[in-house]
Design a protein around this motif. Structure first.
Motif, PDB file in Angstrom:
ATOM      1  N   TRP A   1      55.954  34.203  33.632  1.00 12.33           N
ATOM      2  CA  TRP A   1      56.045  35.319  34.582  1.00 12.33           C
ATOM      3  C   TRP A   1      57.497  35.605  34.969  1.00 12.33           C
ATOM      4  O   TRP A   1      57.917  36.766  35.015  1.00 12.33           O
ATOM      5  CB  TRP A   1      55.215  35.001  35.812  1.00 12.33           C
ATOM      6  CG  TRP A   1      55.010  36.162  36.746  1.00 12.33           C
ATOM      7  CD1 TRP A   1      55.664  36.405  37.906  1.00 12.33           C
ATOM      8  CD2 TRP A   1      54.064  37.237  36.594  1.00 12.33           C
ATOM      9  NE1 TRP A   1      55.196  37.555  38.504  1.00 12.33           N
ATOM     10  CE2 TRP A   1      54.210  38.084  37.719  1.00 12.33           C
ATOM     11  CE3 TRP A   1      53.105  37.554  35.626  1.00 12.33           C
ATOM     12  CZ2 TRP A   1      53.435  39.239  37.891  1.00 12.33           C
ATOM     13  CZ3 TRP A   1      52.338  38.701  35.796  1.00 12.33           C
ATOM     14  CH2 TRP A   1      52.505  39.525  36.907  1.00 12.33           C
ATOM     15  N   ALA A   2      58.258  34.579  35.219  1.00 15.35           N
ATOM     16  CA  ALA A   2      59.651  34.775  35.624  1.00 15.35           C
ATOM     17  C   ALA A   2      60.490  35.351  34.490  1.00 15.35           C
ATOM     18  O   ALA A   2      61.508  36.009  34.736  1.00 15.35           O
ATOM     19  CB  ALA A   2      60.252  33.455  36.090  1.00 15.35           C
TER      20      ALA A   2
ATOM     21  N   PRO B   1      50.662  35.129  36.511  1.00 13.78           N
ATOM     22  CA  PRO B   1      51.628  34.902  37.592  1.00 13.78           C
ATOM     23  C   PRO B   1      51.848  33.437  37.917  1.00 13.78           C
ATOM     24  O   PRO B   1      52.884  33.074  38.486  1.00 13.78           O
ATOM     25  CB  PRO B   1      51.010  35.638  38.787  1.00 13.78           C
ATOM     26  CG  PRO B   1      50.090  36.635  38.201  1.00 13.78           C
ATOM     27  CD  PRO B   1      49.570  36.018  36.936  1.00 13.78           C
ATOM     28  N   LEU B   2      50.890  32.595  37.561  1.00  7.20           N
ATOM     29  CA  LEU B   2      51.021  31.167  37.851  1.00  7.20           C
ATOM     30  C   LEU B   2      51.636  30.392  36.698  1.00  7.20           C
ATOM     31  O   LEU B   2      51.819  29.178  36.798  1.00  7.20           O
ATOM     32  CB  LEU B   2      49.633  30.591  38.168  1.00  7.20           C
ATOM     33  CG  LEU B   2      48.843  31.317  39.260  1.00  7.20           C
ATOM     34  CD1 LEU B   2      47.541  30.589  39.551  1.00  7.20           C
ATOM     35  CD2 LEU B   2      49.669  31.470  40.522  1.00  7.20           C
TER      36      LEU B   2
ATOM     37  N   ASN C   1      52.215  42.543  31.611  1.00  8.11           N
ATOM     38  CA  ASN C   1      51.476  43.011  32.782  1.00  8.11           C
ATOM     39  C   ASN C   1      52.288  42.879  34.068  1.00  8.11           C
ATOM     40  O   ASN C   1      51.974  43.522  35.066  1.00  8.11           O
ATOM     41  CB  ASN C   1      50.127  42.295  32.916  1.00  8.11           C
ATOM     42  CG  ASN C   1      50.235  40.794  32.901  1.00  8.11           C
ATOM     43  OD1 ASN C   1      51.284  40.222  32.598  1.00  8.11           O
ATOM     44  ND2 ASN C   1      49.139  40.125  33.225  1.00  8.11           N
ATOM     45  N   ARG C   2      53.355  42.075  34.057  1.00  7.95           N
ATOM     46  CA  ARG C   2      54.180  41.999  35.258  1.00  7.95           C
ATOM     47  C   ARG C   2      54.804  43.356  35.570  1.00  7.95           C
ATOM     48  O   ARG C   2      54.873  43.753  36.732  1.00  7.95           O
ATOM     49  CB  ARG C   2      55.281  40.950  35.093  1.00  7.95           C
ATOM     50  CG  ARG C   2      56.214  40.931  36.305  1.00  7.95           C
ATOM     51  CD  ARG C   2      57.226  39.814  36.291  1.00  7.95           C
ATOM     52  NE  ARG C   2      58.219  40.041  37.332  1.00  7.95           N
ATOM     53  CZ  ARG C   2      59.217  39.215  37.620  1.00  7.95           C
ATOM     54  NH1 ARG C   2      59.345  38.089  36.956  1.00  7.95           N
ATOM     55  NH2 ARG C   2      60.070  39.494  38.569  1.00  7.95           N
ATOM     56  N   GLU C   3      55.279  44.069  34.559  1.00  7.47           N
ATOM     57  CA  GLU C   3      55.858  45.395  34.803  1.00  7.47           C
ATOM     58  C   GLU C   3      54.806  46.364  35.338  1.00  7.47           C
ATOM     59  O   GLU C   3      55.103  47.222  36.175  1.00  7.47           O
ATOM     60  CB  GLU C   3      56.493  45.955  33.525  1.00  7.47           C
ATOM     61  CG  GLU C   3      57.829  45.340  33.172  1.00  7.47           C
ATOM     62  CD  GLU C   3      57.685  43.955  32.572  1.00  7.47           C
ATOM     63  OE1 GLU C   3      58.452  43.051  32.977  1.00  7.47           O
ATOM     64  OE2 GLU C   3      56.808  43.757  31.709  1.00  7.47           O
ATOM     65  N   VAL C   4      53.573  46.224  34.864  1.00 12.05           N
ATOM     66  CA  VAL C   4      52.506  47.094  35.376  1.00 12.05           C
ATOM     67  C   VAL C   4      52.215  46.763  36.839  1.00 12.05           C
ATOM     68  O   VAL C   4      52.059  47.656  37.680  1.00 12.05           O
ATOM     69  CB  VAL C   4      51.226  46.957  34.515  1.00 12.05           C
ATOM     70  CG1 VAL C   4      50.164  47.940  35.001  1.00 12.05           C
ATOM     71  CG2 VAL C   4      51.537  47.195  33.036  1.00 12.05           C
ATOM     72  N   VAL C   5      52.150  45.469  37.161  1.00  4.48           N
ATOM     73  CA  VAL C   5      51.948  45.055  38.554  1.00  4.48           C
ATOM     74  C   VAL C   5      53.061  45.603  39.442  1.00  4.48           C
ATOM     75  O   VAL C   5      52.797  46.153  40.526  1.00  4.48           O
ATOM     76  CB  VAL C   5      51.885  43.514  38.663  1.00  4.48           C
ATOM     77  CG1 VAL C   5      51.948  43.060  40.120  1.00  4.48           C
ATOM     78  CG2 VAL C   5      50.617  42.983  37.992  1.00  4.48           C
TER      79      VAL C   5
ATOM     80  N   ALA D   1      61.546  39.760  28.488  1.00  4.06           N
ATOM     81  CA  ALA D   1      60.675  40.082  27.368  1.00  4.06           C
ATOM     82  C   ALA D   1      60.529  41.588  27.216  1.00  4.06           C
ATOM     83  O   ALA D   1      60.523  42.126  26.110  1.00  4.06           O
ATOM     84  CB  ALA D   1      59.308  39.423  27.570  1.00  4.06           C
ATOM     85  N   ALA D   2      60.418  42.294  28.355  1.00  2.00           N
ATOM     86  CA  ALA D   2      60.289  43.747  28.303  1.00  2.00           C
ATOM     87  C   ALA D   2      61.518  44.379  27.679  1.00  2.00           C
ATOM     88  O   ALA D   2      61.435  45.338  26.912  1.00  2.00           O
ATOM     89  CB  ALA D   2      60.063  44.292  29.709  1.00  2.00           C
TER      90      ALA D   2
END
Length: 250
Positions: free
Chosen positions: A204-205, A199-200, A218-222, A210-211
């Protein structure tokens, strides 16, 4: 309440919080106002996550070393969490060892550590923190399983890893029925193989793009966990299965 405050003052305990998905979950829910408690095997990694959260929010999380393959360590960790504050609002069972390879290539010790950490570790951590969850007016238990824990899926993991994830899946489903009348929601998230980003970090943005190209991060999982936690209390998601959706060709 804005998205930036939607977990304000909720006490969230995360296992496997020192790296990868656990680290990302910890940073994001802390940004949204949660009081985070970090459990994991590596104290140095936990301290690094705690320092990052403190610099962003002004609140330093409690960190508790915990090896999910060691029952005594789990008990001591749960006791320490409840001694610091007797209430737990959210438990995210994220910690579990990854084990690739065919059955004959993996050692007996690795098999035991995988099954013990994922299955017994998840059960014992949940049991140890259940008194705190019972004290919350709106408690949630979210277990990060894997599509390896769903029939017919294969992400290249070993058969013992699949067995361990099926154990987590069965536990979550049975526990949901057990706790339904007590006002505690029990949910399981089943992601496929995904890429870890921080996230840092700058990636992340760019994660949604990418998905769309065919692999989750892991951003989509979060974001899926946040969706489940933010849903109305009368609504629960016992099973959420994530799948990679390739971009449509023009």
């Amino acid at each position: 309440m804005t998205d930036a405050q939607d977990l304000q003052d909720r006490r969230v305990v995360i296992t496997g919080a020192g790296r990868g998905l656990g680290r990302a979950l910890a940073i994001v829910v802390a940004d949204r106002g949660a009081d985070v408690v970090l459990l994991g095997r590596n104290p140095t990694a936990l301290d690094d996550v705690a320092a990052a959260i403190a610099s962003r929010t002004g609140r330093r999380p409690v960190t508790v070393p915990c090896d999910l393959a060691q029952p005594d360590c789990i008990k001591n960790a749960c006791d320490a969490v409840l001694a610091a504050d007797p209430v737990v609002d959210v438990l995210i069972n994220n910690g579990a060892p990854w084990l690739p390879g065919d059955l004959m290539s993996v050692s007996e010790a690795a098999i035991l550590a995988t099954v013990s950490g994922a299955v017994a570790g998840t059960i014992l951590a949940t049991k140890g923190l259940l008194p705190g969850l019972m004290r919350s007016p709106a408690a949630d238990i979210v277990t990060i399983v894997s599509t390896s824990g769903w029939p017919g899926w294969d992400i290249g993991a070993s058969s013992p890893f699949h067995a361990a994830k099926h154990g987590q899946s069965g536990f979550s489903d049975a526990l949901r029925h057990e706790l339904k009348g007590k006002g505690i929601r029990v949910m399981a998230v089943y992601p496929p193989d995904f890429d870890d980003i921080d996230p840092l970090g700058p990636g992340w943005a760019d994660a949604p793009g990418a998905a769309a190209r065919g692999k989750l991060t892991n951003r989509e999982v979060v974001e899926t966990v946040l969706f489940a936690l933010k849903s109305p209390r009368g609504c629960t998601y016992p099973v959420i299965i994530l799948d990679n959706m390739p971009a449509r060709s023009s």
